[in-house]
Design a protein around this motif. Structure first.
Motif: not given
Length: 337
Positions: A70-71, A100-101, A146-148, A158-159
Motif C-alpha cells: 500500500i503506497g 508504507d510508513y 502509519a508509522k505512528d 518502505d514501499v
C-alpha cells in the motif's frame, strides 16, 4: 519484465478487480502495489466461486507469491485494514503485506466529519469513509501517519524502495489504481469527484516510482459505464432501460444503486489521453452481447462484439488487448503479444 499500471477509465466500478486478478495469475508479478485515495473505493474479487469485498488490501491478493503493498499516497483506515487481513487469513495476506510508513491515517473524527457535512453527503454523494477530511488534514500537515500507529507496526515498510529494487532486478510489478479517471479531483466531473487525482501519473507517485519506470498503462472500461452518486453522466440511460437490459448494480462500499449509461467514445478518448494509455481492457462484454459470454478467443466473438471493440480502438487509437467475457478468470480474451 514490466511495470504496469491499471487505471479505471470511467467513474469506478469498471471491473478492475477481475482484470488485476487475471494479470496477477498470468504475469505473476513479484509486487502488487495499491495507489489511489483510500477505503472509499471497493473492489469485489471472486476466487473459486467465493466473493470477497475489499477496500484496502490490493486486489491481487489471490496470487500467494506476490508481495502486497500500500503506497504512501494512500489513506489507511486501520480498522478496515486489520479486518480485511483477518478475513483473508487463508491467503496469508498478513505475511505478505507492506504498508508504507508515510500512509496517512483515517481516524473516527474524519468519518464523523465526512458523514455530517450536508454539502458532501447530500449534494455530491460522498462515501462517508473519511477520506476527504483526512486529505484536508494531510494538506494542513496535521495528519497522523502509519508509522505512528502501533497496530500497523508489523506491516510497515518502505514501499518505494521495495518496488524500485524489484524493478532493478527485472521483476514484474503491477500497480493498481482505485476509483476511475472521471472522479479525478483535477480532470474529473468537478465538484462531483474524489479528494485527489486518480490518473496513472498520480498512482505512480503514490507508490513512489518515477514516470520513466512505467512500461504499460492499461485503462479499464466497462462496456456500459456506471456511476454511484450525483454528477454529470452524458450517456445515462433511463432506469427502465437499465432494468430491461438486466444492468442493475449496487456499489461495493455504499450499497447505493449505480446509475447506468451507454458507452461514451468521446470520454474514452479523453481518458486514454489523460493516462497515456498503451492498452485497453474491456469488461462485461457478455452484458453488451450475451452471445459473447465465456468466449476465450477473439475470432469466436459475435460480429456485434467485434464491431464494438473495433470502434473503441478506432476512436481512441489504443489497442484493446484484454476482454472479459464473464466473471471467472478463464473467461478472458488476451490479445497481448
Amino acid at each position: 519484465m514490466t511495470c504496469t499500471i491499471v487505471v479505471g477509465g470511467q467513474w469506478g466500478d469498471e471491473g478492475k478487480g477481475k482484470i488485476i486478478s487475471y494479470l496477477c495469475s498470468k504475469d505473476n508479478p513479484s509486487i502488487v502495489a495499491r495507489g489511489g485515495v483510500g477505503p472509499n473505493a471497493g473492489h469485489t474479487v471472486e476466487v473459486n466461486g467465493k466473493k470477497y469485498g475489499i477496500r484496502m488490501v490490493p486486489t491481487g491478493f489471490p496470487n500467494r507469491a506476490s508481495i502486497l503493498a500500500i503506497g504512501a499516497g494512500v489513506l489507511v483506515d486501520p480498522e478496515v485494514l486489520l479486518k480485511e487481513i483477518e478475513m483473508l487469513n487463508e491467503f496469508r495476506v498478513g505475511e505478505r503485506l507492506i504498508v508504507d510508513y508515510n500512509c496517512g491515517i483515517i481516524e473516527s473524527r474524519h468519518r464523523e466529519i465526512d458523514r455530517s457535512d450536508n454539502h458532501l453527503a447530500k449534494e455530491i454523494g460522498t462515501t462517508g469513509t473519511g477520506c476527504g477530511p483526512a486529505n484536508v488534514d494531510r494538506v494542513m500537515r496535521v495528519l497522523k501517519l502509519a508509522k505512528d500507529v502501533e497496530s500497523l507496526k508489523p506491516y510497515l515498510g518502505d514501499v518505494s524502495e521495495r518496488i524500485n529494487e524489484a524493478l532493478d532486478r527485472g521483476e514484474n510489478v503491477l500497480i493498481e489504481g482505485t476509483q476511475g479517471t472521471l472522479l479525478s479531483l483535477y480532470h474529473g466531473t468537478y465538484p462531483y469527484v474524489t479528494s485527489k487525482d486518480t490518473t496513472a501519473s498520480s498512482f505512480a507517485a503514490d507508490v513512489g516510482i518515477g514516470p520513466t519506470r512505467v512500461d504499460e498503462v492499461i485503462v479499464v472500461f466497462k462496456s456500459y459505464p456506471t456511476r454511484v452518486g450525483e454528477g454529470p453522466f452524458p450517456t445515462e440511460m433511463p432506469i427502465e432501460e437499465a432494468e430491461r437490459l438486466n444492468l442493475v448494480e449496487y456499489g461495493t462500499v455504499t450499497g447505493r444503486r449505480r446509475r447506468v449509461g451507454y458507452f461514451d467514445y468521446k470520454l474514452a478518448r479523453r481518458v486514454c489521453r489523460l493516462n497515456g494509455a498503451t492498452q485497453i481492457a474491456i469488461t462485461c462484454l457478455d452484458k453488451y452481447d450475451r452471445r459473447c459470454y465465456g468466449i476465450t478467443r477473439y475470432e469466436d466473438l459475435s460480429e456485434k462484439g467485434k464491431s464494438f471493440i473495433e470502434k473503441i480502438e478506432e476512436e481512441t487509437g489504443v489497442p484493446v488487448t484484454l476482454v472479459s467475457t464473464g466473471p471467472e478468470l478463464h473467461q478472458t480474451i488476451d490479445r497481448r503479444e
